[in-house]
Design a protein around this motif. Structure first.
Motif, PDB file in Angstrom:
ATOM      1  N   ARG A 176      -5.174   0.195  -8.232  1.00  0.00           N
ATOM      2  CA  ARG A 176      -4.576  -1.121  -7.997  1.00  0.00           C
ATOM      3  C   ARG A 176      -3.801  -1.539  -9.239  1.00  0.00           C
ATOM      4  N   THR A 194      -0.664   8.013  -3.057  1.00  0.00           N
ATOM      5  CA  THR A 194      -0.666   8.710  -4.336  1.00  0.00           C
ATOM      6  C   THR A 194       0.371   9.834  -4.272  1.00  0.00           C
ATOM      7  N   GLU A 217      -9.567   8.696   0.975  1.00  0.00           N
ATOM      8  CA  GLU A 217      -9.887   7.302   1.284  1.00  0.00           C
ATOM      9  C   GLU A 217      -9.271   6.881   2.616  1.00  0.00           C
ATOM     10  N   VAL A 256      -3.288   4.725  -2.478  1.00  0.00           N
ATOM     11  CA  VAL A 256      -4.463   5.229  -1.768  1.00  0.00           C
ATOM     12  C   VAL A 256      -4.313   6.735  -1.576  1.00  0.00           C
ATOM     13  N   VAL A 305       0.857  -1.187   0.000  1.00  0.00           N
ATOM     14  CA  VAL A 305       0.000   0.000   0.000  1.00  0.00           C
ATOM     15  C   VAL A 305       0.892   1.236   0.000  1.00  0.00           C
ATOM     16  N   TRP A 324      -7.563   6.001  -5.136  1.00  0.00           N
ATOM     17  CA  TRP A 324      -7.329   4.576  -4.917  1.00  0.00           C
ATOM     18  C   TRP A 324      -7.210   3.844  -6.248  1.00  0.00           C
ATOM     19  N   PRO A 380     -10.934   0.118  -5.926  1.00  0.00           N
ATOM     20  CA  PRO A 380      -9.794   0.687  -6.664  1.00  0.00           C
ATOM     21  C   PRO A 380     -10.027   0.681  -8.174  1.00  0.00           C
ATOM     22  N   ALA A 401      -5.028   3.553   5.251  1.00  0.00           N
ATOM     23  CA  ALA A 401      -4.807   3.006   3.918  1.00  0.00           C
ATOM     24  C   ALA A 401      -4.716   1.482   3.955  1.00  0.00           C
ATOM     25  N   VAL A 421      -7.461  -1.343   2.230  1.00  0.00           N
ATOM     26  CA  VAL A 421      -7.060  -2.379   1.274  1.00  0.00           C
ATOM     27  C   VAL A 421      -7.267  -3.773   1.859  1.00  0.00           C
ATOM     28  N   HIS A 480      -1.340  -1.160  -4.224  1.00  0.00           N
ATOM     29  CA  HIS A 480      -2.452  -0.219  -4.256  1.00  0.00           C
ATOM     30  C   HIS A 480      -1.918   1.156  -3.880  1.00  0.00           C
TER      31      HIS A 480
END
Length: 363
Positions: free
Chosen positions: A344, A213, A254, A250, A210, A342, A328, A276, A280, A248
């Motif tokens: 993936r 961004t 989120e 996040v 995880v 989010w 996601p 996060a 997930v 992922h």
């Protein structure tokens, strides 16, 4: 800053407090109903999760003769490792100087100083590499002023990874089986340190990373990011890219929504990385029916009362948890699309290495 740094006397008995954190069953809607997963509550450990790594790095350096008795320890941190190093410094008898930045919360500054750490703060991010690069530049200046000081270099120090063997052992002892492990990634230490020992117990264990961004760790373009505790603007050598089955990214809306849902629904929560990971892990429990899923919650909520849990803070940053994504977006590889929320990806590779991505076809 003067070069005189007083050494704590050391208190090895503190080491007996390390680790042995609770494992909680998480059943809150995150944000959708989900069958439940296990959350390892590292934020309840003395010195936090990164105390495991901090003690490991200092002990390793002492054994190799790189850290002399009573010598200062200097490190760059956004806060969490700083608490761990303050703990390790008290236990092992080393003064700790931490290089932070202007975004380090006032409450965290006060806490670090209360534990005996000395702070050096940079007041602006570097043009390339942001706050992380600015902290590292200041760190080198501090090292030059403190002859004999030791820099653990958490991003590239294999003793960081080795420090999480105890966390893997605790998970293996507590669970009869584990199918999916979810870990946030910043330095890469705890995911790399846990997955190897656990795959010796359960060879088919899937590892989900995880990231934040805006982080560059898994090959996304570098952007400023709000969340602290996960993500990086550099590429740490401790990240075990080949071990991940998927990653992922996040966003802060989120993560904040998940933190608040955890607090309301399970009475345990944390900061950005914990939210996060919980988001997930809950998704993994939904899409893999019957699977045993565990996530590592790196920290608790107290540091984030003025951010994650502050409505005015979220509004000022344009974040509305009510609009957070519930699933996601799928992207084929990290360079295909920039993740702004989010997302993936099942193709994971070291962005600095030329090799075929490690790709999984399972959902």
């Amino acid at each position: 800053m003067t070069t005189a740094v007083l050494s704590p006397a050391g208190n090895a008995e503190l080491l007996a407090l390390l680790g042995r954190t609770p494992l909680a069953r998480i059943t809150a809607d995150l944000p959708c109903p989900q069958p439940g997963f296990w959350g390892k509550l590292e934020g309840l450990g003395v010195g936090g999760m990164k105390a495991r790594a901090a003690v490991s790095m200092l002990l390793g350096a002492k054994e190799r003769g790189e850290l002399r008795p009573g010598a200062p320890v200097v490190e760059s941190t956004s806060g969490t490792l700083g608490i761990g190093l303050a703990f390790a410094g008290q236990a092992l008898g080393h003064p700790v100087v931490l290089v932070g930045d202007a975004e380090l919360e006032p409450s965290m500054r006060r806490l670090l100083r209360a534990h005996g750490a000395r702070l050096e703060l940079v007041d602006r991010p570097a043009a390339e590499g942001g706050w992380q690069a600015a902290r590292l530049a200041r760190l080198r200046e501090v090292l030059a002023r403190l002859p004999g000081a030791y820099w653990p270099d958490q991003y590239n120090n294999p003793d960081n990874v080795a420090g999480y063997a105890s966390l893997a052992a605790e998970l293996a002892a507590a669970l009869d089986h584990l199918d999916v492990l979810v870990c946030s990634v910043g330095t890469g230490g705890h995911s790399a340190g846990i997955v190897g020992p656990l795959r010796r117990h359960w060879p088919r264990l899937r590892l989900i990373g995880v990231d934040a961004t805006g982080s560059t760790i898994f090959g996304q373009p570098a952007r400023p990011w709000l969340m602290r505790g996960l993500g990086s603007s550099i590429h740490p050598r401790n990240v075990a890219y080949e071990a991940f089955d998927e990653v992922h990214w996040v966003g802060p809306a989120e993560a904040a929504d998940a933190c608040r849902r955890l607090a309301r629904g399970n009475f345990v929560s944390g900061g950005w990385s914990t939210g996060a990971v919980a988001l997930v892990a809950a998704w993994a429990a939904r899409v893999h029916p019957g699977a045993v899923v565990a996530g590592v919650f790196p920290d608790g909520p107290h540091r984030y009362l003025g951010s994650v849990y502050d409505d005015d803070f979220l509004a000022a940053h344009g974040l509305d948890p009510a609009t957070a994504a519930t699933r996601p977006v799928e992207i084929p590889h990290p360079g295909a699309v920039e993740a702004t929320g989010w997302a993936r990806c099942r193709a994971v590779a070291d962005p600095l290495a030329r090799r075929t991505p490690h790709s999984q076809e399972n959902p």
